[in-house]
Design a protein around this motif. Sequence first.
Motif, short mmCIF file in Angstrom:
data_model
loop_
_atom_site.label_atom_id
_atom_site.label_comp_id
_atom_site.label_asym_id
_atom_site.label_seq_id
_atom_site.Cartn_x
_atom_site.Cartn_y
_atom_site.Cartn_z
N GLU A 107 -7.10 15.66 28.35
CA GLU A 107 -6.06 16.61 27.50
C GLU A 107 -5.92 17.90 28.13
OE1 GLU A 107 -5.21 18.76 23.28
OE2 GLU A 107 -5.76 16.78 23.30
N VAL A 108 -4.94 18.24 28.68
CA VAL A 108 -4.62 19.83 29.32
C VAL A 108 -3.88 20.68 28.55
CG1 VAL A 108 -5.05 18.66 31.71
CG2 VAL A 108 -2.87 18.71 30.80
N GLY A 109 -2.99 20.27 27.68
CA GLY A 109 -2.24 20.88 26.86
C GLY A 109 -1.39 20.67 25.73
N CYS A 120 0.46 23.69 31.80
CA CYS A 120 -0.72 23.15 31.88
C CYS A 120 -1.46 23.54 33.32
CB CYS A 120 -0.80 21.83 31.78
SG CYS A 120 0.08 21.09 29.87
#
Length: 615
Positions: A107-109, A120
């Motif tokens: 998960e980046v954003g 992101c």
Amino acid sequence: MDIPRCEYPRPQFVRDGWLCLNGVWQFAIDQADSGFERGLLHRELDREIVVPFCPESALSGVDHTDFLHAVWYRRQVAIPGDWTGRKVLLHFQAVDYDATVWVNGVEVGRHRGGFTPFTCDLAGVALPGGPATIVVRAREPRGEPRPGGKQSNFRYDSRGALYARTTGIWQTVWLEPVPETHLDRPRITPDVAGRRFRVAVPIRGPHTGMSVRAALEDGEGRVCLAEVAADGDLTPVLDLAIAEDRTHLWGPGHPHLYGVSLELRDAGGHVLDTVRSYAGLRSVTLDGPVVRINGEAVFQRLVLDQGYYPDGLMTAPSEEALVRDIQLSFAAGFNGARLHQKVFEERFLYHADRLGYLVWGEFGDWGFRPRRAAGPEAGQDVRDGHRHQPAASLITQWMEALHRDYSHPSIIGWCPLNETAEPIEEGITALDDVTTGLYLATKGLDATRPVLDASGYAHRVRDADVYDCHDYEQDPVKFEAHHADLVSGRAFMNGPTDGRPGRSASDAPWSVPWSGQPFFVSEFGGIWWNPELRPGEDSWGYGNRPGSLEEFHRRFEGLCTALLRHPRVCGYCYTQLTDVFQEQNGLYRFDRTPKFELERLRRVQVRPAAVELGS
């Protein structure tokens, strides 16, 4: 296939390197919002969609018009190898409404809000020269309070002044390489009296010993150069002074734009980051009943623009479509638009800037009004509805829009709320707090433009910069009478005028009284006209339909004339530029073909207004 909408998405903050990710993505509808539990994050999806068009639109290839509680996107891309040594940013210009982004399973954003961009950082997740598998989940639970604008968020069908929904990605997705320490979006403030621009330049990352250099240019070459040390300041500020003989103002009819280039330099003078922007030198001031642009009284002849398209919904099918809508407005005699119930994409504002088109920025409607219709939203008292509104999210999303659009010269005013409805009571209500809070937040972030606390109905800020009303009376004589009392200092009662009451059952007023500031009739007209109506076709507009084309033109002229010759009215906004689905009160059809004699409409509007003659 050709990449759709492949023009640079952020024209006021440009870097040379970027990669457009529009085009075909894998896609899945997750109606129960169980996709995460079912492993959609880690497997191929069963459908395809054309980004950046939403799945409800025909251009997406999906054309699914029912409610979509959650949707998933997946695409694998190769990050260019020549980006080595730089950070990689993944940008989403708009995803409606609640988005989560994973890259290579990480998960980046996360982002909430359907109108504003988010970014992101892929550091430690994906590297230049390597693959990046991008997965996006967008949620839009039915019935939850959110700024839907003109989307039909509570009922399946499009009806009245509510239209088809937009879910998921609906603006450009793109990758960008940046240095470890890099420039962030500048805030460019014009100062006409001082013949200069003040440029505040945020810096991301450590910057000891660094400096920022800014250059201003016009068609003759460089105008000036400024440099400031970046040590100890998160946001260095530079002044770009302009000699008198190189001073050109931005305004309607003469939209002069200066080029702005910014460089971030290290202690040795080496350039680390370069971006390009532009700016317009113009002022907006208030003088009694008059709004002045660069000291000149300008009556705002605005049209309501909803920014919808038959095949793309809220996404313009092409760059040319954005330009065409501005040209259609000019052809009918308008000098600008109220960008209604939607934060328009930046490319539209870029064209407004370069064409000298005045606009008011606003946000999608949050629904601060009583629920009258049958269905899931019926029976909810307006004050109960306010208790459940996500006030923090409202402020956050509006601040994001202001941050994105602060430097656009075409924007000459802000309005965060639309048609809020609640009678004034002895105690302070949530609507009072929300309206005042949004007004103060807007003024705090931008002190250079006028702010209208709410467009139509329930004004709560007594000293707001501008006061307005919505009036859809169709008889020009009665319409003029509604506003006659402004001359004696009494404002037209601010409430609906299409047959619904303008006051509560207790006869309490909806708004604080007008206190003499510029008065803006920000919605009027809406004349219903569709002579080609087919049997069974849904058609809607305000009031009684004219019996002939000639009757339409007489009504249009009478309504406009009543406001143009009013000594206290600073501008108006006619509803609306185009038909939108069943709302058939546009000056153009939904396909942008004209319905009326454009030159005749133009002649009505270009006459000098009373506030212009009296200045």
